[in-house]
Design a protein around this motif. Structure first.
Motif, short mmCIF file in Angstrom:
data_model
loop_
_atom_site.label_atom_id
_atom_site.label_comp_id
_atom_site.label_asym_id
_atom_site.label_seq_id
_atom_site.Cartn_x
_atom_site.Cartn_y
_atom_site.Cartn_z
N PRO A 123 48.04 27.94 59.84
CA PRO A 123 46.97 27.42 58.97
C PRO A 123 46.22 26.78 58.54
N LEU A 124 45.22 26.09 58.26
CA LEU A 124 44.88 24.38 57.50
C LEU A 124 44.01 25.35 55.89
N ILE A 125 44.71 24.22 54.83
CA ILE A 125 44.09 24.29 53.71
C ILE A 125 43.32 23.36 53.43
N VAL A 126 42.01 23.00 53.39
CA VAL A 126 41.23 22.24 53.75
C VAL A 126 40.47 21.90 51.52
N CYS A 127 41.14 20.91 51.29
CA CYS A 127 41.03 20.22 49.91
C CYS A 127 39.88 19.63 49.17
N LEU A 128 38.43 19.69 49.34
CA LEU A 128 37.54 18.64 48.89
C LEU A 128 37.05 18.30 47.46
N ASP A 129 36.95 17.11 47.50
CA ASP A 129 36.78 16.68 45.77
C ASP A 129 34.92 16.10 45.82
N THR A 130 34.72 16.91 45.59
CA THR A 130 33.48 16.97 44.60
C THR A 130 32.99 16.44 43.41
N SER A 131 33.69 15.41 42.87
CA SER A 131 33.75 14.50 41.74
C SER A 131 33.32 13.68 42.06
N GLN A 167 41.66 25.27 67.49
CA GLN A 167 43.36 25.76 68.37
C GLN A 167 43.82 26.54 67.21
N GLU A 168 43.06 27.64 67.33
CA GLU A 168 43.35 29.45 66.71
C GLU A 168 43.97 29.14 65.71
N ARG A 169 44.15 28.45 64.62
CA ARG A 169 44.66 28.72 63.63
C ARG A 169 43.12 28.65 62.08
N ALA A 170 43.75 30.18 60.87
CA ALA A 170 43.28 29.69 60.15
C ALA A 170 42.54 28.71 58.91
N THR A 193 47.24 24.10 43.24
CA THR A 193 47.94 24.66 42.64
C THR A 193 47.54 26.57 43.55
N TYR A 194 46.13 26.37 43.73
CA TYR A 194 45.16 26.84 44.39
C TYR A 194 46.11 27.72 45.81
N CYS A 195 46.49 25.82 46.99
CA CYS A 195 46.91 25.11 47.78
C CYS A 195 48.62 26.79 47.59
N LEU A 196 49.47 26.29 46.51
CA LEU A 196 50.65 27.28 46.21
C LEU A 196 50.53 28.21 46.39
N GLU A 197 49.30 28.97 45.50
CA GLU A 197 49.46 30.44 45.77
C GLU A 197 48.87 31.29 47.05
N LYS A 198 48.38 30.61 47.79
CA LYS A 198 47.50 30.77 48.95
C LYS A 198 49.05 30.97 49.65
N ALA A 242 51.55 31.40 54.74
CA ALA A 242 52.77 30.41 54.50
C ALA A 242 53.20 29.56 55.43
N ALA A 243 52.54 29.38 56.27
CA ALA A 243 52.89 28.76 57.43
C ALA A 243 52.59 27.23 57.54
N ALA A 244 50.70 27.29 56.26
CA ALA A 244 50.10 26.63 56.21
C ALA A 244 50.11 25.43 55.99
N ASP A 245 49.13 23.55 56.66
CA ASP A 245 49.41 22.86 56.19
C ASP A 245 48.09 22.73 55.34
N VAL A 246 48.51 21.54 54.20
CA VAL A 246 46.46 21.21 53.85
C VAL A 246 46.31 19.50 53.95
N LEU A 247 45.27 19.54 53.93
CA LEU A 247 44.49 17.78 54.15
C LEU A 247 43.72 18.02 53.06
#
Length: 180
Positions: A4-12, A37-40, A87-92, A99-104
């Motif tokens: 899976p992929l977790i995308v974190c978007l800065d909206t500051s 790619q059939e990824r969450a 912290t959100y990413c680590l919880e997820k 469990a196998a996610a990467d972060v962008l």
């Protein structure tokens, strides 16, 4: 397919304008590519540690794209602190589905130095070592960000204005003269 992929978007505030528009386009493309790619794919927006909002898992169905577009229509403004988003990413990452996610991490890199606490940095390091998690950064509008480089396995840059291009040219060393 990858995990899976977790995308974190800065909206500051510092992302307002072209930087934020580009970043949101990257989020849309990331969701599309993850689906192909059939990824969450989960999306979270952030500015300060306490300003974190998740869109949840997004897909390319009509309802999924509509929900993502509504989500991308908002912004927090305020300062920039990646602590809440990570912290959100680590919880997820602690759940079976992610469990196998990467972060962008998509940001202009205007982060405190160091960008997170030593405890959070240690948790990220542990996930890299134990699960092979990667954190990729997309640096929007600046040629470099040492705090972002501390967090990420790899940082990609995207300069979005003539000013950004000019300032990166000034930072670059001039080409050497050909020898005769």
């Amino acid at each position: 397919p990858g995990g899976p992929l977790i995308v974190c978007l800065d909206t500051s505030w510092s992302m307002e304008g072209h930087r934020e528009q580009l970043a949101k386009a990257v989020v849309l493309e990331s969701a599309r590519a993850a689906h192909a790619q059939e990824r969450a794919c989960l999306v979270v927006a952030f500015s300060t540690e306490n300003n974190v909002m998740e869109c949840g898992e997004v897909g390319v169905s009509t309802s999924g794209i509509s929900r993502l577009l509504d989500f991308l229509g908002g912004s927090f403004r305020g300062g920039t602190d990646v602590t809440g988003a990570l912290t959100y990413c680590l919880e997820k990452l602690g759940t079976d589905e992610m469990a196998a996610a990467d972060v962008l991490l998509i940001t202009d890199g205007e982060l405190p130095n160091p960008p997170v606490s030593p405890l959070l940095m240690d948790k990220i390091k542990t996930l890299r070592e134990e699960r092979g998690m990667q954190v990729h950064g997309l640096l929007v509008g600046k040629p470099s960000s040492p705090p972002l480089e501390m967090l990420c396995d790899q940082v990609h840059t995207f300069l979005v204005t003539k000013y950004d291009l000019a300032s990166s040219a000034l930072d670059a060393s001039p080409p050497s003269a050909p020898s005769s």
